[in-house]
Design a protein around this motif. Structure first.
Motif, short mmCIF file in Angstrom:
data_model
loop_
_atom_site.label_atom_id
_atom_site.label_comp_id
_atom_site.label_asym_id
_atom_site.label_seq_id
_atom_site.Cartn_x
_atom_site.Cartn_y
_atom_site.Cartn_z
N TRP A 1 -2.92 1.51 -10.12
CA TRP A 1 -2.16 1.16 -9.04
C TRP A 1 -1.92 -0.64 -9.05
O TRP A 1 -0.99 -1.19 -8.47
CB TRP A 1 -2.54 1.42 -7.49
N LEU B 1 1.16 -1.23 -0.08
CA LEU B 1 -0.26 -0.32 -0.19
C LEU B 1 0.71 1.07 -0.01
O LEU B 1 0.55 2.57 -0.25
CB LEU B 1 -1.14 0.35 1.38
N ILE C 1 -9.97 3.82 -12.92
CA ILE C 1 -9.05 3.94 -13.93
C ILE C 1 -7.53 3.73 -12.90
O ILE C 1 -6.92 3.32 -12.61
CB ILE C 1 -9.18 5.12 -14.43
N SER D 1 1.89 3.44 -1.97
CA SER D 1 2.60 3.84 -3.12
C SER D 1 1.33 5.60 -3.22
O SER D 1 0.73 5.90 -2.60
CB SER D 1 1.67 2.39 -4.18
N GLU E 1 -1.64 -2.19 -11.41
CA GLU E 1 -1.21 -2.87 -12.77
C GLU E 1 0.67 -2.68 -11.92
O GLU E 1 1.13 -3.17 -12.30
CB GLU E 1 -0.81 -1.60 -13.80
N ALA E 2 0.94 -2.07 -11.29
CA ALA E 2 1.71 -1.54 -10.33
C ALA E 2 2.18 -2.91 -9.45
O ALA E 2 3.65 -3.18 -8.80
CB ALA E 2 2.94 -0.29 -10.59
N ALA E 3 1.27 -2.76 -8.26
CA ALA E 3 1.68 -3.69 -7.63
C ALA E 3 1.73 -5.38 -7.91
O ALA E 3 2.18 -6.03 -7.31
CB ALA E 3 0.43 -2.86 -6.43
N TRP E 4 0.34 -5.15 -8.33
CA TRP E 4 0.06 -7.10 -8.86
C TRP E 4 0.47 -7.42 -9.94
O TRP E 4 -0.66 -8.35 -10.35
CB TRP E 4 -1.59 -7.06 -8.21
N GLY E 5 0.81 -6.43 -10.89
CA GLY E 5 0.66 -7.33 -12.21
C GLY E 5 0.12 -7.14 -13.30
O GLY E 5 0.07 -7.89 -14.25
N ARG E 6 -1.17 -7.04 -13.10
CA ARG E 6 -2.02 -6.64 -13.95
C ARG E 6 -3.11 -5.71 -13.94
O ARG E 6 -3.45 -5.46 -12.71
CB ARG E 6 -3.02 -8.01 -14.74
N TYR E 7 -3.60 -4.90 -14.49
CA TYR E 7 -4.39 -3.38 -14.93
C TYR E 7 -5.42 -4.37 -13.42
O TYR E 7 -6.37 -3.09 -13.59
CB TYR E 7 -4.58 -2.58 -15.47
#
Ligand code: HEM
Lengths: 563, 339
Positions: free
Chosen positions: B265, B187, B260, B189, B267-273
């Protein structure tokens, strides 16, 4: 409704004509198309979409949470298989879910094309002529002016800079201005819906040509190469990806650093890596150093590498009685995420063994628990996730690990059935700190050397991701314009009229005797606030030195709600 | 990142003070409402097509654009009004004004609570559900005050706006209560701050919109068949409808942005948007329903009561997203730290 929703008008009864199949079909197609692209259908499809997605809020999905799906099956043994039949656990990939959004987007295309076309024509069209009776508009004002109509008109035009303006003449020397503002609202609306379309296309492309894979790499300089499916522990290909043509790149993981707060809560994770992209691999250039953190993946050439997880790998060296040595460190899995108490099995084949039969008597496995910060004492537990006082509670097994049986087995454990059958026997149990050794009955020595760390990386590839982001931003801009801009009209009618008797400054007005001016305004959308803008316009156009007759203010309800 | 626990506890004190002040304000508004003179019985008999308030005399908007204090709804005759001077303020108005003042005071306490929590935890003060609920309700109250500033004649809605705020805050202070604590690395970020801030703002405004739509539904049912006489004291149906629409129209782009930003977020944290995590799914459903509301409002045969019902459903989905999905369903978003 001034800007109407184009619901199709009811079909006019066709004149009786010789029935022809082709015509009927055409009519059917046209009606279907009109029905599908009507606003009402769009509305119903939107609700259907919400409804179709609803189970996804309650019922675990295989994609994001496979474990939860298994738990669900265990908890609802009769219901779960039924739900599975209709695809509830893969809801967003089911044909019926796809059907809803595909219909919606067909409807959207059908709606958008004519609207866009109309807008383009509208850009060139003239503004709406001044209504005959301005006093019936929700905003209205009138007054007189000493200047002649031409001057009043050009002053008004100056004031209405930024508006779309048309000047017209009416009989009797009457001049009018019709002005419009806020066409951007419609543009925003079309941009929004178009972006929605683009967004879906982008998502679809990603689903077709993208892939995702997980791999565990030791953080001791070990290397991972994106050479194919086999390089991964798990691989989730897009529908058009077979794993043979992945973009080549390699990645060495040099270090992993974790920081924890005193109470053990994690604070930061960071993996130090070096990567070589396709070109570096080809030219043999030195790899590029980089770091990967949680929330901050490594990005290059359309690849993304994420740090998902980490853990410990105790390293053991086994010295066999004949002096041969084997050293291994493989990942153990954390069983308690807050203290990183881990379990695993490090498995050895005895070297210099030639026959299978002998091999199956001499295999070794070191299993048990590993604590990065051991509590000390007989029973090993972990009190802190960082590596401050490592200890292994080791069970050493010897015999047949069952690795040749063809049955897959977990890398984190031994095959219990082998133990039950007596083919794998525990030969020692002891707690070890780094550097300590167990000596087995046959003289084999098992030494706990040290602890390494491993990281689980995810490689993600989605060729359309940037496009999706652009579409999302356009969508946002579009909807903001569409919902904040007001469309409004403003009219001015200037009639040559008698000079106002109150004006006694003796100024000579060339060629005229003043004008009477009438203003009218209409907000075409639901937005408030036009009243104030109208007031300002009125003050500027009928203000100081000119005479105003009483005017009508905001009509009840501000004339909203007519959309 | 250090946590200042005593400061955090002081935040809790502020939270409960704000809550208590809101309760008082609501009571004052309730008295105001009780003292309001009912609209003429004729109102109910008027065919629905004619705006009831207009028929009953200058009930609402028309008059109120000029005279903010809506004399048509005065509770008592103007008293022994002398030939000169303003008639004394009716009691309902005095109570209403006190209610508004207290609401402002409550909002100030409420705001300081969030500031204090933020300093105590050294991060934006919406890292767990307690703080999230506190922030959403604050935005709801602020949205209400903005509306009030622009349309003072809506003041008598005070009870109905404060009621859900109070209920949510009570739930937040009990079921969802969490000590001040830092958040886990996933969290850390600035997208978290952006995403959650947008979600807080839009949810707060949508809370107000939902209340307005509920009242619209009640009032328009009354207009149609004369039942629920008390709703005759509400502002005219078209006014409620428009207020609800405007609030939603402001909130919808912000909600879109929140979704959005959440995807960025993720995408950056979990690898998919986007991964159809329960929270994401519910956010999507709410978004679609609000899009449906905006459509419904401009579709023949849907505007009016059906559209308002859609808006209410949208808000229920938002509440569901906050409570059910965070507390019951487990997903990646279950960091809520309730305990
Ligand atoms: C995924 C599907 C859709 C979503 C999320 C969506 C969303 C929206 C939103 C939020 C608005 C409000 C903008 C405003 O009030 O100015 C809007 C307006 C509109 N939409 Fe859609 N829409 C969708 C599909 C469609 C389809 C299929 C049609 C065609 C029938 C359509 C036609 C319209 C029209 C004509 C408006 C303008 C209404 C007005 O001017 O008040 N939309 N849409």
């Amino acid at each position: 409704m001034t800007q109407t929703l184009r619901t199709p008008p009811d079909e006019a009864p066709e004149p009786p004509a010789p029935r022809r199949w082709g015509r009927d079909l055409l009519a059917l197609a046209r009606n279907t198309w009109r029905g599908l692209t009507s606003m009402r259908t769009a509305l119903i499809l939107l609700f259907l979409l919400a409804l179709a997605a609803l189970p996804g809020a309650f019922i675990p999905q295989r994609g994001p949470s496979p474990q939860a799906v298994q738990d669900y099956f265990a908890a609802h043994p009769t219901l779960a298989p039924l739900l599975d039949k209709i695809g509830i656990f893969d809801l967003f990939a089911t044909p019926w879910f796809s059907a809803v959004y595909l219909l919606l987007f067909i409807s959207l295309v059908g709606c958008l094309v004519p609207r866009t076309w109309e807008q383009i024509r509208g850009l060139r069209a003239r503004t709406v002529a001044v209504p005959r009776n301005l006093s019936r508009l929700p905003h209205h004002a009138a007054g007189t002016d000493d200047r002649d109509p031409d001057e009043v008109l050009s002053a008004a035009r100056r004031r209405l800079r930024g508006w779309k303006v048309d000047v017209r003449e009416e009989p009797g020397g009457v001049r009018t201005i019709s002005a419009e503002k806020g066409a951007l609202r419609e543009v925003g609306n079309v941009v929004f819906h178009m972006s929605l379309l683009a967004l879906l296309v982008g998502i679809a492309v990603g689903k077709l040509f993208g892939y995702e894979g997980d791999v565990i790499v030791m953080a001791d300089g070990s290397e991972f190469c994106n050479s194919g499916i086999l390089a991964y522990d798990t691989f989730r290909p897009g529908l058009r990806v077979d794993g043979t043509n992945l973009d080549p790149f390699c990645l060495d993981v040099d270090r992993f650093d974790a920081q924890y707060r005193p109470d053990g809560a994690p604070q930061s994770f960071e993996a130090s890596v070096r990567y070589s992209d396709a070109q570096q691999i080809r030219t043999g250039a030195a790899p590029t150093p980089a770091t990967i953190q949680v929330n901050d993946p490594l990005r290059f050439d359309g690849e993304r590498v994420y740090l998902l997880d980490h853990g410990y790998a105790p390293q053991f060296t086994v010295t066999f009685p004949d002096g041969e040595q084997r050293t291994q460190a493989i990942q153990w899995e954390p069983v308690d995420p807050s203290t990183f108490l881990s379990q695993g099995a490090t498995k050895f084949d005895r070297p210099s063994v030639t026959t299978d039969a002998e091999r199956r008597r001499t295999q070794l496995a070191i299993t048990g628990l590993f604590a990065p910060t051991s509590s000390g004492g007989g029973v090993v537990t972990s009190t802190y996730p960082a590596l401050t006082n490592p200890e292994v509670a080791a069970d050493v097994y010897r015999g047949d690990l069952g690795l040749d049986s063809g049955k897959g087995q977990s890398i984190f454990g031994i095959d219990q059935s082998m133990v039950d059958q007596g083919r794998l026997v525990r030969v020692a149990r002891q707690n070890l700190t780094p550097g300590q050794t167990i000596t087995l009955d046959d003289g084999t020595r098992v030494r706990f050397d040290d602890v390494k760390q491993w990281v689980r990386l995810q490689v993600s590839h989605d060729p359309a991701q940037d496009a999706v982001l652009v579409a999302a931003i356009a969508l946002l801009v579009g909807i903001t314009l569409s919902l904040t801009i007001k469309r409004r009209r403003f009219w001015v009618r200037v009639t040559p009229g008698p000079r106002s008797p109150s004006t006694t400054d003796g100024r000579t007005v060339s060629g005229g005797e003043g004008s009477s001016v009438e203003l009218g305004g209409l907000a075409r959308t639901d937005q408030a606030g036009y009243g104030e803008e109208f007031d300002r316009l009125r003050t500027d156009l009928l203000g100081a030195g000119r005479r105003q007759t009483p005017t009508r203010q905001d009509a009840p309800g501000d004339h909203g709600g007519t959309g | 990142m250090n946590v200042d626990a005593p400061l955090g506890d002081f935040g809790d004190v502020l939270f409960y003070s704000a809550l208590a002040v809101y309760v008082l304000a609501m009571l004052l508004h309730a008295v105001e409402h009780g003292l309001l003179r009912r609209a003429e019985p004729a109102t109910a008999a008027v065919p629905a097509a004619v705006p009831a308030g207009v028929a009953a005399g200058a009930d609402d908007s028309g008059a109120t654009a000029v005279v903010p204090d809506d004399p048509a709804l005065a509770d008592e005759p103007a008293g022994p009004a002398g030939p000169v001077g303003r008639p004394p303020r009716p009691a309902s108005e005095r109570f209403g004004r006190m209610g508004v003042s207290l609401t402002v005071l409550g909002a100030a306490l409420h705001l300081s609570m969030l500031v204090v929590r933020g300093f105590a935890a050294d991060r934006p003060p919406w890292g767990n559900m307690y703080e999230f609920v506190a922030a959403v309700t604050l935005v709801g109250v602020l949205a209400w005050l903005v509306v009030l500033f622009r349309r003072p004649e809506l003041r008598r809605l005070g009870v109905f706006v404060l009621l859900p705020v109070i209920v949510l805050m009570m739930l937040g202070g009990t079921v969802l209560y969490t000590q001040t604590a830092p958040v886990v690395p996933a969290l850390h970020s600035y997208w978290l701050a952006i995403h959650v801030t947008a979600a807080v703002i839009s949810s707060g405004i949508l809370l107000f919109a939902g209340v307005a739509s509920v009242l619209y539904l009640l009032r328009s049912v009354h207009d149609a068949n004369g039942r629920m006489a008390w709703t005759a004291k509400l502002p005219e149906a078209t006014v409620l409808d428009r207020v609800a629409y405007r609030a939603t129209a402001v909130a919808f782009p912000i909600w879109t942005f929140a979704v959005i930003a959440g995807a960025i977020w993720a995408e950056a944290a979990w690898g998919r948007y986007w991964g159809w995590d329960p929270k994401e799914t519910t956010a999507f459903i709410a978004w679609v329903i609000y899009a449906g509301y905006l459509h419904a409002r401009s579709t023949a045969g849907w505007r009016g009561r059906k559209a308002a019902a859609v808006n209410v459903v949208g808000f229920l989905v938002m509440v569901f997203n906050l409570f059910f999905v965070n507390l019951v369903v487990t997903g990646l978003h279950s960091y809520a730290g309730v305990g």
